[in-house]
Motif scaffolding. Structure first.
Motif, PDB file in Angstrom:
ATOM      1  N   GLY A 158      -9.910  23.928  14.680  1.00  0.00           N
ATOM      2  CA  GLY A 158     -11.127  24.352  15.268  1.00  0.00           C
ATOM      3  C   GLY A 158     -11.213  25.645  15.599  1.00  0.00           C
ATOM      4  N   VAL A 159     -10.150  26.543  16.074  1.00  0.00           N
ATOM      5  CA  VAL A 159     -10.229  27.757  16.354  1.00  0.00           C
ATOM      6  C   VAL A 159     -10.632  28.684  15.235  1.00  0.00           C
ATOM      7  CG1 VAL A 159      -9.075  29.841  17.245  1.00  0.00           C
ATOM      8  CG2 VAL A 159      -8.623  27.828  18.309  1.00  0.00           C
ATOM      9  N   TRP A 160     -10.231  28.365  14.016  1.00  0.00           N
ATOM     10  CA  TRP A 160     -10.435  29.152  12.873  1.00  0.00           C
ATOM     11  C   TRP A 160     -11.861  28.800  12.310  1.00  0.00           C
ATOM     12  CZ3 TRP A 160      -7.889  32.686   9.826  1.00  0.00           C
ATOM     13  CH2 TRP A 160      -6.304  32.748  10.244  1.00  0.00           C
ATOM     14  N   THR A 161     -12.116  27.489  12.624  1.00  0.00           N
ATOM     15  CA  THR A 161     -13.561  27.094  12.183  1.00  0.00           C
ATOM     16  C   THR A 161     -14.650  28.106  13.026  1.00  0.00           C
ATOM     17  OG1 THR A 161     -13.243  25.044  11.404  1.00  0.00           O
ATOM     18  CG2 THR A 161     -15.250  25.324  11.884  1.00  0.00           C
ATOM     19  N   GLY A 162     -14.419  28.106  14.407  1.00  0.00           N
ATOM     20  CA  GLY A 162     -15.019  28.758  15.322  1.00  0.00           C
ATOM     21  C   GLY A 162     -15.106  30.449  14.972  1.00  0.00           C
ATOM     22  N   ALA A 163     -14.142  30.904  14.604  1.00  0.00           N
ATOM     23  CA  ALA A 163     -14.067  32.158  14.234  1.00  0.00           C
ATOM     24  C   ALA A 163     -14.938  32.514  13.153  1.00  0.00           C
ATOM     25  CB  ALA A 163     -12.367  32.651  14.066  1.00  0.00           C
ATOM     26  N   ILE A 164     -14.858  31.687  12.182  1.00  0.00           N
ATOM     27  CA  ILE A 164     -15.390  31.777  10.816  1.00  0.00           C
ATOM     28  C   ILE A 164     -16.777  31.746  11.011  1.00  0.00           C
ATOM     29  CG2 ILE A 164     -15.658  31.076   8.447  1.00  0.00           C
ATOM     30  CD1 ILE A 164     -12.723  30.287   8.462  1.00  0.00           C
ATOM     31  N   SER A 165     -17.510  30.772  11.758  1.00  0.00           N
ATOM     32  CA  SER A 165     -18.819  30.457  11.926  1.00  0.00           C
ATOM     33  C   SER A 165     -19.299  31.667  12.664  1.00  0.00           C
ATOM     34  CB  SER A 165     -18.738  29.170  12.651  1.00  0.00           C
ATOM     35  OG  SER A 165     -18.308  29.113  13.929  1.00  0.00           O
ATOM     36  N   THR A 166     -18.790  32.178  13.567  1.00  0.00           N
ATOM     37  CA  THR A 166     -19.425  33.319  14.518  1.00  0.00           C
ATOM     38  C   THR A 166     -19.193  34.560  13.755  1.00  0.00           C
ATOM     39  OG1 THR A 166     -17.338  33.345  15.815  1.00  0.00           O
ATOM     40  CG2 THR A 166     -19.152  31.747  16.610  1.00  0.00           C
ATOM     41  N   ARG A 167     -18.205  34.874  12.928  1.00  0.00           N
ATOM     42  CA  ARG A 167     -17.884  35.983  12.479  1.00  0.00           C
ATOM     43  C   ARG A 167     -17.020  36.885  13.372  1.00  0.00           C
ATOM     44  NH1 ARG A 167     -22.822  37.419   8.260  1.00  0.00           N
ATOM     45  NH2 ARG A 167     -22.612  35.428   6.922  1.00  0.00           N
ATOM     46  N   LYS A 168     -16.394  36.190  14.373  1.00  0.00           N
ATOM     47  CA  LYS A 168     -15.529  37.067  15.449  1.00  0.00           C
ATOM     48  C   LYS A 168     -13.979  36.593  15.290  1.00  0.00           C
ATOM     49  CE  LYS A 168     -19.656  37.576  18.355  1.00  0.00           C
ATOM     50  NZ  LYS A 168     -19.976  39.207  17.951  1.00  0.00           N
ATOM     51  N   SER A 169     -13.489  37.426  15.145  1.00  0.00           N
ATOM     52  CA  SER A 169     -11.843  37.077  14.951  1.00  0.00           C
ATOM     53  C   SER A 169     -10.868  37.450  16.012  1.00  0.00           C
ATOM     54  CB  SER A 169     -11.088  37.792  13.792  1.00  0.00           C
ATOM     55  OG  SER A 169     -11.221  39.162  13.932  1.00  0.00           O
ATOM     56  N   ASP A 170     -11.405  37.706  17.197  1.00  0.00           N
ATOM     57  CA  ASP A 170     -10.756  38.235  18.487  1.00  0.00           C
ATOM     58  C   ASP A 170     -10.060  37.101  19.050  1.00  0.00           C
ATOM     59  OD1 ASP A 170     -11.630  40.672  18.152  1.00  0.00           O
ATOM     60  OD2 ASP A 170     -13.061  40.567  19.931  1.00  0.00           O
ATOM     61  N   CYS A 171     -10.642  35.804  19.033  1.00  0.00           N
ATOM     62  CA  CYS A 171      -9.779  34.673  19.516  1.00  0.00           C
ATOM     63  C   CYS A 171      -8.872  34.308  18.728  1.00  0.00           C
ATOM     64  CB  CYS A 171     -10.750  33.615  19.409  1.00  0.00           C
ATOM     65  SG  CYS A 171     -11.284  32.930  17.835  1.00  0.00           S
ATOM     66  N   LEU A 172      -8.122  35.008  17.492  1.00  0.00           N
ATOM     67  CA  LEU A 172      -7.059  34.720  16.589  1.00  0.00           C
ATOM     68  C   LEU A 172      -6.007  35.926  16.867  1.00  0.00           C
ATOM     69  CD1 LEU A 172      -8.879  33.568  13.229  1.00  0.00           C
ATOM     70  CD2 LEU A 172      -7.745  32.454  14.849  1.00  0.00           C
ATOM     71  N   ARG A 173      -6.561  36.913  17.711  1.00  0.00           N
ATOM     72  CA  ARG A 173      -5.557  37.977  17.709  1.00  0.00           C
ATOM     73  C   ARG A 173      -4.718  37.912  18.947  1.00  0.00           C
ATOM     74  NH1 ARG A 173      -9.729  43.069  16.299  1.00  0.00           N
ATOM     75  NH2 ARG A 173     -10.459  42.091  14.353  1.00  0.00           N
TER      76      ARG A 173
END
Length: 406
Positions: free
Chosen positions: A387-402
């Motif tokens: 879900g986290v990766w899906t949200g990051a990809i859909s919003t094009r924001k990767s800060d939640c993965l860093r």
């Protein structure tokens, strides 16, 4: 109390406290079966008013004693449904509670709702949350949820704030000062998931206080099946990117100081002796800085040494939860990493502590046997991480993965 190191203990006999006559209960509902709603309303104490917001249920809700029903013509989601009820509330406090919650009969060890009102003697307190535990049952899923429900924040009281031991509380049950709720413009209706986390963090940013009071315990229905549980965890994960955009730095999967980052990096890269030397040097340095403090060496170990161990465990947890796609790729090419994560997964099977989450002790033992619980937890982690990766990809924001290093 300001730092969250100690917590007020409710005294319901203190004069001048608000009472249940100052509370309106609001229940958002989009349901097929009205029986759960009737059971919830029947379990509620005598309050000023009970409002059920029918969020376009397939069949209009009716026949619920004690409750007034307000219906939305279209399903707007739980955040909008709760906000809809604002114009119906005339009391100083509003209690939001989900339709699949039940309120057990108050006992000496688990008092009723009135004890939550004690915390509002502090005028800055805006939100108070009780403990929400999963209803016990006999199936494997029900037994797993008892130990691993994402709604159960544990047995320790807390001041809730981003970056603290307890960073959020769920909206399954929240008691809120109505004026504060209005000042915060209610729940963010653009968020389908994570609207409760966002509300708590906005309250904190506004200088208001949110408290978690686990002495009051409510029961929540577990998911009906495993696929429903995994979908729930996946949807929770998708909220991370949206929350990170609104509250930068608050949803990072890993947060640690720079020294712990060095120690963990050395250990993971195959230099455990060097990592142990760096960790020992930080303990010595802290002990020297403590000067004449009694038991300074023991204290330095508890602060610095255990801090490094906690950072290592947090890193492994993030690797198995949020970063699992990267972890799988890394383990495919590294035997040492495969061994490391194999040991970590095995430790979860023999030690119940890692399975309880980070919110304080939930149970002294498991309701599900260790191996099945570990497999279920891995599935839980994978669904959330997806879900986290899906949200990051859909919003094009990767800060939640860093990761975040302080």
């Amino acid at each position: 109390m300001e730092a969250g190191a100690i917590h007020p203990v409710p005294d319901v006999d203190m004069p001048g406290l608000p009472t249940l006559d100052d509370v309106t209960v609001v229940i958002p509902a989009h349901v097929h079966d009205v029986e759960t709603l009737r059971d919830l309303v029947a379990s509620l104490p005598d309050v000023a008013d009970i409002v059920v917001v029918d969020d376009a249920s397939p069949r209009p809700l009716d026949g619920i004693p004690r409750a007034r029903i307000v219906r939305n013509d279209s399903a707007l989601g739980p955040a909008a449904a709760r906000n809809t009820a604002l114009r119906e509330v005339r009391t100083e406090f509003v209690l939001f509670v989900d339709h699949d919650i039940t309120c057990p009969t108050p006992t000496e060890s688990s008092p009723g709702w009135s004890s939550l009102l004690f915390h509002f003697r502090d005028p800055r307190t805006a939100i108070v949350a009780p403990r929400v535990m999963s209803k016990p049952g006999t199936t494997r899923l029900e037994r797993y949820e008892v130990d691993n429900s994402p709604l159960d924040m544990g047995s320790e009281p807390a001041r809730v704030a981003p970056g603290s031991r307890l960073s959020y509380v769920p909206s399954a049950a929240l008691l809120i000062r109505l004026q504060s709720f209005g000042d915060l413009n209610g729940f963010d209706e653009s968020l389908r998931y994570g609207e409760d986390v966002d509300l708590v963090w906005r309250a904190h940013e506004a200088g208001l206080i949110c408290r978690y009071e686990p002495s009051v315990v409510l029961l929540h229905d577990p998911r009906p099946n495993w696929s429903s549980l995994l979908r729930q965890r996946f949807h929770y994960g998708t909220a991370a990117a949206h929350l990170e955009a609104r509250h930068p730095g608050a949803t990072r999967p890993l947060r640690m100081n720079s020294w712990s980052a060095v120690v963990v990096s050395l250990a993971l890269s195959g230099h455990p002796v060097v990592a142990a030397g760096v960790a020992a040097s930080t303990v010595v340095r802290l002990a020297q800085r403590l000067g004449d403090v009694p038991d300074r060496w023991s204290l330095a170990w508890r602060i610095a040494g255990r801090g490094h161990l906690f950072a290592a465990r947090t890193t492994l947890k993030a690797a198995c939860r949020t970063w699992w796609p990267i972890t799988i790729a890394a383990c495919a090419v590294s035997k040492r990493l495969r061994q490391l994560f194999g040991i970590y997964v095995f430790s979860r099977a023999i030690d119940p502590a890692p399975l309880r989450g980070d919110h304080g002790s939930r149970r002294g033992d498991r309701s599900l046997d260790p191996m099945r619980s570990t497999v279920a937890k891995l599935g839980d982690d994978i669904a959330y991480g997806a879900g986290v990766w899906t949200g990051a990809i859909s919003t094009r924001k990767s800060d939640c993965l860093r990761p975040r290093f302080d």
